[in-house]
Design a protein around this motif. Structure first.
Motif, PDB file in Angstrom:
ATOM      1  N   ALA A   1      -2.345  -7.579   3.814  1.00  0.00           N
ATOM      2  CA  ALA A   1      -3.043  -6.517   3.499  1.00  0.00           C
ATOM      3  C   ALA A   1      -3.142  -5.434   2.722  1.00  0.00           C
ATOM      4  O   ALA A   1      -3.519  -5.152   2.051  1.00  0.00           O
ATOM      5  N   VAL A   2      -2.271  -4.607   3.703  1.00  0.00           N
ATOM      6  CA  VAL A   2      -2.118  -3.613   3.296  1.00  0.00           C
ATOM      7  C   VAL A   2      -0.817  -3.209   1.895  1.00  0.00           C
ATOM      8  O   VAL A   2      -1.432  -2.808   1.855  1.00  0.00           O
ATOM      9  N   MET A   3       0.656  -3.779   2.847  1.00  0.00           N
ATOM     10  CA  MET A   3       1.183  -3.387   2.474  1.00  0.00           C
ATOM     11  C   MET A   3       1.429  -4.867   1.098  1.00  0.00           C
ATOM     12  O   MET A   3       2.059  -4.099   0.332  1.00  0.00           O
TER      13      MET A   3
ATOM     14  N   LEU B   1      -2.085   7.243   1.826  1.00  0.00           N
ATOM     15  CA  LEU B   1      -2.461   8.034   3.145  1.00  0.00           C
ATOM     16  C   LEU B   1      -1.327   7.889   3.982  1.00  0.00           C
ATOM     17  O   LEU B   1      -0.581   9.458   4.509  1.00  0.00           O
ATOM     18  N   MET B   2       0.086   6.964   4.534  1.00  0.00           N
ATOM     19  CA  MET B   2       1.039   7.208   4.962  1.00  0.00           C
ATOM     20  C   MET B   2       2.149   7.894   4.496  1.00  0.00           C
ATOM     21  O   MET B   2       3.066   8.686   5.065  1.00  0.00           O
ATOM     22  N   ALA B   3       2.147   7.476   2.735  1.00  0.00           N
ATOM     23  CA  ALA B   3       3.689   8.180   2.723  1.00  0.00           C
ATOM     24  C   ALA B   3       2.542   9.501   2.360  1.00  0.00           C
ATOM     25  O   ALA B   3       4.326  10.959   2.224  1.00  0.00           O
TER      26      ALA B   3
ATOM     27  N   THR C   1      -0.973   1.870  11.581  1.00  0.00           N
ATOM     28  CA  THR C   1      -0.282   2.935  11.341  1.00  0.00           C
ATOM     29  C   THR C   1      -2.033   4.145  10.118  1.00  0.00           C
ATOM     30  O   THR C   1      -1.504   5.610   9.931  1.00  0.00           O
ATOM     31  N   PRO C   2      -1.870   3.456   9.231  1.00  0.00           N
ATOM     32  CA  PRO C   2      -2.847   4.481   8.328  1.00  0.00           C
ATOM     33  C   PRO C   2      -3.916   5.277   9.683  1.00  0.00           C
ATOM     34  O   PRO C   2      -4.232   5.893   9.311  1.00  0.00           O
TER      35      PRO C   2
ATOM     36  N   ARG D   1      -1.174  -8.833  -4.480  1.00  0.00           N
ATOM     37  CA  ARG D   1       0.274  -8.214  -4.624  1.00  0.00           C
ATOM     38  C   ARG D   1       0.739  -6.489  -4.679  1.00  0.00           C
ATOM     39  O   ARG D   1       1.385  -6.045  -3.305  1.00  0.00           O
ATOM     40  N   GLU D   2      -0.392  -6.082  -4.685  1.00  0.00           N
ATOM     41  CA  GLU D   2      -1.060  -4.736  -4.455  1.00  0.00           C
ATOM     42  C   GLU D   2      -1.325  -4.115  -2.871  1.00  0.00           C
ATOM     43  O   GLU D   2      -0.253  -2.992  -2.546  1.00  0.00           O
ATOM     44  N   GLY D   3      -1.824  -4.621  -2.306  1.00  0.00           N
ATOM     45  CA  GLY D   3      -2.530  -4.385  -0.805  1.00  0.00           C
ATOM     46  C   GLY D   3      -3.245  -3.215  -1.266  1.00  0.00           C
ATOM     47  O   GLY D   3      -3.889  -3.267  -2.302  1.00  0.00           O
ATOM     48  N   SER D   4      -2.994  -2.386  -0.025  1.00  0.00           N
ATOM     49  CA  SER D   4      -4.368  -1.026  -0.392  1.00  0.00           C
ATOM     50  C   SER D   4      -3.307  -0.137  -0.617  1.00  0.00           C
ATOM     51  O   SER D   4      -2.881   0.722   0.007  1.00  0.00           O
TER      52      SER D   4
END
Length: 351
Positions: free
Chosen positions: A186-188, A250-252, A137-138, A241-244
């Protein structure tokens, strides 16, 4: 991830003598790697591995293919898409069939490739088929944001982007533990997976090597014996834990949650992503007034049941006979990440 898991994974797996356990992997790459590495052959009889909704092409509903075909044939847009989607059946035909009728379909390898095509062909209206989970998605968001910044107005997205946590919740009664996809986490990050433990949902984040997958299975079987919901990150070299932060921001910025349809699972509230109103000019459904479509799948195809873990591909009456990679009836056979494709490639053997 402690040494007791990495050094004795095989011993833990082989010595498992607990209750029957169903482990659902929700990643197409995991599906294929578990087969390719022969992991199923070493699992005890009490351990069943089932495939869930981990292939983005597979969970994309029939109506989405119908929308893309309508855009190509009725609005004469250029469709840019990943190769897998071209052969996924719609209600009456696939994009491959539409192409034989004059539709312009371009195969690309990323959303930015589609954007570049639109920038270089200003005389064409270009629609990218934006299908995927949090990992893909990003780049779609980046392509749209770039188009807006550079004033490229002949580019838009037909979105079918989805997020995994709501699917886990919808499937929580289908398995005893999830094998969470490492690239999505890894992203979320791991926050959503950790929070689901409070709902009784168990699972581990797994990588993709033999060692990482074996460790993940060993952790699940060791934790299952303790009788409590659990979570473990077995892919700490990549997943935090935080992801990218960059990917999530960018998605938000570009997309917002929405209710969305998943093949086999129906409509899952707030599980999809659509472009925000600020990006309406690059939203293909709004731009071209795409009419509502329901979509009609082949009633003999059991892709929906396979994606829910209700049956395995060989239990579908079409598998390997009417439905093959050369002439797929369902999306699970088309996509290289699909469960049917994996079972067909590796002989259809459960063990």
């Amino acid at each position: 991830m402690g040494n007791e898991y990495t050094q004795t994974a095989l011993q833990i797996i082989r010595s498992y003598d607990g209750p029957p356990v169903r482990i659902m992997e929700v990643c197409g790459t995991h599906t294929h790697e578990i087969f390719r590495l022969g992991i199923r052959q070493i699992l005890p009889e009490a351990v069943e591995v089932i495939s869930g909704p981990g292939c983005p092409v597979c969970v994309t509903p029939v109506r989405y293919i119908d929308e893309a075909i309508w855009l190509a044939l009725e609005r004469k847009v250029t469709i840019c898409t990943f190769g897998d989607l071209v052969r996924v059946p719609g209600s009456t035909q696939s994009l491959a069939g539409a192409r034989s009728m004059g539709a312009h379909v371009e195969i690309v390898y990323s959303p930015l490739d589609a954007y570049d095509y639109a920038r270089q062909h200003r005389d064409e209206e270009v629609v990218f088929l934006s299908v995927g989970f949090e990992t893909t998605t990003p780049p779609s968001c980046l392509a749209v944001r770039t188009a807006r910044a550079e004033g490229v107005m002949n580019f838009s997205l037909l979105t079918a982007n989805k997020t995994m946590p709501r699917a886990y919740e919808a499937m929580k009664d289908s398995a005893d533990a999830f094998l969470y996809p490492g690239h999505v986490c890894a992203v979320m990050g791991t926050g959503d997976c950790e929070a689901m433990v409070q709902q009784g949902v168990s699972g581990v984040v797994a990588g993709f090597t033999a060692k990482e997958l074996m460790t993940a299975f060993a952790v699940i079987l060791k934790k299952i014996r303790q009788g409590r919901p659990f979570f473990k990150n077995c892919y700490p070299r990549v997943v935090t834990r935080e992801g990218s932060r960059t990917g999530k921001e960018l998605m938000a910025d570009v997309m917002e949650p929405c209710d969305d349809e998943w093949r086999g699972l129906g409509c899952i509230p707030q599980s999809g992503l659509r472009l925000r109103p600020d990006y309406a000019a690059w939203d293909a459904r709004r731009k071209y007034s795409v009419p509502p479509m329901k979509g009609k799948a082949n009633p003999a195809c059991r892709c929906g049941d396979i994606l829910q873990g209700k049956c395995t591909p060989p239990q579908c009456p079409l598998f390997g006979t009417v439905c093959t990679p050369e002439q797929p009836v369902g999306a699970c056979m088309v996509s290289h990440e699909g469960a049917c494709s994996a079972y067909y490639t590796y002989g259809g053997k459960i063990r």
